[in-house]
Design a protein around this motif. Structure first.
Motif, PDB file in Angstrom:
ATOM      1  N   ILE A 118      42.827 108.905  29.565  1.00  0.00           N
ATOM      2  CA  ILE A 118      43.893 108.772  28.564  1.00  0.00           C
ATOM      3  C   ILE A 118      43.472 107.834  27.444  1.00  0.00           C
ATOM      4  N   ALA A 119      42.843 106.702  27.788  1.00  0.00           N
ATOM      5  CA  ALA A 119      42.405 105.753  26.765  1.00  0.00           C
ATOM      6  C   ALA A 119      41.354 106.381  25.851  1.00  0.00           C
ATOM      7  N   ALA A 120      40.409 107.110  26.436  1.00  0.00           N
ATOM      8  CA  ALA A 120      39.359 107.751  25.636  1.00  0.00           C
ATOM      9  C   ALA A 120      39.951 108.840  24.737  1.00  0.00           C
ATOM     10  N   PHE A 121      40.898 109.597  25.256  1.00  0.00           N
ATOM     11  CA  PHE A 121      41.518 110.663  24.463  1.00  0.00           C
ATOM     12  C   PHE A 121      42.319 110.073  23.302  1.00  0.00           C
ATOM     13  N   ALA A 122      43.026 108.971  23.563  1.00  0.00           N
ATOM     14  CA  ALA A 122      43.804 108.331  22.500  1.00  0.00           C
ATOM     15  C   ALA A 122      42.898 107.814  21.384  1.00  0.00           C
ATOM     16  N   ARG A 123      41.725 107.288  21.758  1.00  0.00           N
ATOM     17  CA  ARG A 123      40.784 106.816  20.727  1.00  0.00           C
ATOM     18  C   ARG A 123      40.223 107.981  19.926  1.00  0.00           C
ATOM     19  N   GLU A 124      39.915 109.070  20.611  1.00  0.00           N
ATOM     20  CA  GLU A 124      39.296 110.209  19.946  1.00  0.00           C
ATOM     21  C   GLU A 124      40.294 111.022  19.127  1.00  0.00           C
ATOM     22  N   ARG A 125      41.548 111.097  19.588  1.00  0.00           N
ATOM     23  CA  ARG A 125      42.565 111.921  18.920  1.00  0.00           C
ATOM     24  C   ARG A 125      43.814 111.084  18.642  1.00  0.00           C
ATOM     25  N   GLY A 160      45.928 111.132  16.377  1.00  0.00           N
ATOM     26  CA  GLY A 160      47.062 111.861  15.826  1.00  0.00           C
ATOM     27  C   GLY A 160      47.818 112.695  16.842  1.00  0.00           C
ATOM     28  N   VAL A 161      47.367 112.697  18.095  1.00  0.00           N
ATOM     29  CA  VAL A 161      47.999 113.506  19.141  1.00  0.00           C
ATOM     30  C   VAL A 161      48.979 112.649  19.934  1.00  0.00           C
ATOM     31  N   ARG A 162      50.174 113.178  20.128  1.00  0.00           N
ATOM     32  CA  ARG A 162      51.161 112.490  20.963  1.00  0.00           C
ATOM     33  C   ARG A 162      50.992 112.951  22.407  1.00  0.00           C
ATOM     34  N   VAL A 163      50.628 112.040  23.287  1.00  0.00           N
ATOM     35  CA  VAL A 163      50.416 112.366  24.702  1.00  0.00           C
ATOM     36  C   VAL A 163      51.665 111.979  25.487  1.00  0.00           C
ATOM     37  N   GLU A 164      52.219 112.945  26.182  1.00  0.00           N
ATOM     38  CA  GLU A 164      53.393 112.700  27.022  1.00  0.00           C
ATOM     39  C   GLU A 164      52.964 112.763  28.480  1.00  0.00           C
ATOM     40  N   MET A 165      53.159 111.661  29.204  1.00  0.00           N
ATOM     41  CA  MET A 165      52.716 111.548  30.584  1.00  0.00           C
ATOM     42  C   MET A 165      53.876 111.784  31.541  1.00  0.00           C
ATOM     43  N   ARG A 166      53.597 112.550  32.619  1.00  0.00           N
ATOM     44  CA  ARG A 166      54.600 112.774  33.659  1.00  0.00           C
ATOM     45  C   ARG A 166      53.937 112.605  35.018  1.00  0.00           C
ATOM     46  N   ALA A 203      39.997 120.110  24.284  1.00  0.00           N
ATOM     47  CA  ALA A 203      39.454 118.786  23.983  1.00  0.00           C
ATOM     48  C   ALA A 203      39.686 117.828  25.148  1.00  0.00           C
ATOM     49  N   PHE A 204      40.858 117.890  25.738  1.00  0.00           N
ATOM     50  CA  PHE A 204      41.163 117.003  26.866  1.00  0.00           C
ATOM     51  C   PHE A 204      40.285 117.342  28.064  1.00  0.00           C
ATOM     52  N   ALA A 205      40.108 118.635  28.328  1.00  0.00           N
ATOM     53  CA  ALA A 205      39.276 119.048  29.460  1.00  0.00           C
ATOM     54  C   ALA A 205      37.833 118.590  29.271  1.00  0.00           C
ATOM     55  N   ARG A 206      37.304 118.755  28.058  1.00  0.00           N
ATOM     56  CA  ARG A 206      35.926 118.326  27.793  1.00  0.00           C
ATOM     57  C   ARG A 206      35.771 116.830  28.034  1.00  0.00           C
ATOM     58  N   LEU A 207      36.731 116.050  27.540  1.00  0.00           N
ATOM     59  CA  LEU A 207      36.649 114.604  27.687  1.00  0.00           C
ATOM     60  C   LEU A 207      36.823 114.188  29.149  1.00  0.00           C
ATOM     61  N   ALA A 208      37.751 114.843  29.859  1.00  0.00           N
ATOM     62  CA  ALA A 208      37.995 114.502  31.263  1.00  0.00           C
ATOM     63  C   ALA A 208      36.761 114.768  32.112  1.00  0.00           C
ATOM     64  N   VAL A 209      36.089 115.884  31.857  1.00  0.00           N
ATOM     65  CA  VAL A 209      34.874 116.199  32.611  1.00  0.00           C
ATOM     66  C   VAL A 209      33.796 115.156  32.342  1.00  0.00           C
ATOM     67  N   GLY A 237      42.643 120.594  16.891  1.00  0.00           N
ATOM     68  CA  GLY A 237      42.957 119.747  18.035  1.00  0.00           C
ATOM     69  C   GLY A 237      43.071 118.283  17.671  1.00  0.00           C
ATOM     70  N   GLU A 238      43.441 117.973  16.431  1.00  0.00           N
ATOM     71  CA  GLU A 238      43.542 116.591  15.978  1.00  0.00           C
ATOM     72  C   GLU A 238      44.976 116.108  15.887  1.00  0.00           C
ATOM     73  N   ALA A 239      45.935 116.987  16.108  1.00  0.00           N
ATOM     74  CA  ALA A 239      47.344 116.625  15.995  1.00  0.00           C
ATOM     75  C   ALA A 239      48.151 117.501  16.940  1.00  0.00           C
ATOM     76  N   GLY A 240      49.387 117.097  17.155  1.00  0.00           N
ATOM     77  CA  GLY A 240      50.260 117.870  18.026  1.00  0.00           C
ATOM     78  C   GLY A 240      50.685 117.071  19.243  1.00  0.00           C
TER      79      GLY A 240
END
Length: 295
Positions: A110-117, A119-125, A282-288, A91-94
């Motif tokens: 989103i800010a916390a996820f970007a710091r933690e990961r 290497g992951v490209r986050v696409e927002m809609r 990983a995103f779900a854990r961080l969001a919670v 879960g460190e890339a993709g």
């Protein structure tokens, strides 16, 4: 093009031989006996159809010199691919596709996820609740930050936090100078609101305070995006009710005021049930965790 079907161990042995230019030293470097090492080179030469190493001169042949850069590139590509696969598996890339509605949690998550990961490209809609549910089922997005959604078939839905409902007013409105607004004071005002079909539960939750105060809001303008709603309010075309997180959308000419006895609206995270994507987990854990911190 003919499929090469080359053994990576043979290519590796060839690269080491090309660097050492000596069968004994190359075999020792790889930690194997010389006979099996020589056999690996012989099999590769059989596959190529030409000698790769001049044993007498201890140098690569023309065929060997031509194969060398391709062999080095092939092994580098395989090594890089393996590492990329491992990173994706951890879960460190993709790529993670996130649907969202404006909320207090959104920017923080989103800010916390970007710091933690990183290497992951986050696409927002930005999507309404009903559209997010469709996009999740249609595999157009991987996770959704939505509102007032009970558990839906095929989806996992986890509440993250509750936000207060606030009044959205033109800055020149008669109530704009107040610190808090009574919902009953909005009776008779034209409302700017989103269509109910874009999120029935959320729509009804926001209008519940007005109905509890004894009036049905008179919606004269409709818009799907909160930025458009705020813009229409700023233009003096009406007032609205919104979750506090929409306060981040602050065009000139609009103010947000807390409601007395304000109800709350729930922000939830949703994803497809049974997904094994480590990025979603990983995103779900961080969001919670962010939801608990903000609550």
């Amino acid at each position: 093009m003919e499929r090469p079907e080359l053994d990576l161990r043979q290519l590796h042995a060839f690269l080491v031989l090309a660097e050492e230019l000596h069968f004994g030293r190359a075999a020792e470097r790889l930690g194997v006996a010389q006979p099996p090492f020589s056999q690996q080179i012989r099999r590769l030469e059989e596959r190529v159809g030409h000698p790769l190493f001049d044993r007498a001169a201890r140098e690569l042949t023309a065929a060997g010199a031509r194969l060398l850069p391709a062999a080095r590139l092939a092994l580098e590509e395989v090594a890089g691919g393996l590492e990329a696969a491992r990173r994706a598996g951890r879960g460190e890339a993709g790529r993670l596709r996130v649907g969202f509605a404006a909320s207090l949690a959104l920017t923080v998550v989103i800010a916390a996820f970007a710091r933690e990961r990183p290497g992951v490209r986050v696409e927002m809609r930005e999507l309404t609740t009903s559209r997010q549910l469709q996009a999740l089922r249609g595999e157009e997005i991987d996770v959704g930050l939505l509102r007032e959604t009970e558990e839906a078939e095929g989806l996992e839905v986890v509440p993250l936090l509750a936000e207060e409902v606030v009044a959205v007013l033109p800055s020149a409105h008669r109530l704009a100078s107040r610190r808090r607004v009574e919902v009953a004071d909005l009776a008779g005002e034209p409302f700017v609101f989103f269509p109910r079909e874009h999120g029935a539960g959320f729509h009804d939750r926001l209008l519940a305070p007005a109905r509890a105060a004894g009036f049905e809001p008179r919606v004269t303008q409709r818009a799907v995006e909160w930025q458009t709603v705020a813009g229409l309010v700023a233009a003096g075309l009406g007032v609205s009710l919104a979750p506090a997180g929409v306060g981040a959308v602050r065009p000139a000419g609009v103010v947000y005021r807390p409601l007395k006895g304000a109800p709350t609206t729930t922000v939830a995270l949703a994803w497809r049930r049974g997904t094994g994507d480590p990025l979603v987990s990983a995103f779900a854990r961080l969001a919670v965790a962010v939801g608990k911190a903000l609550s």
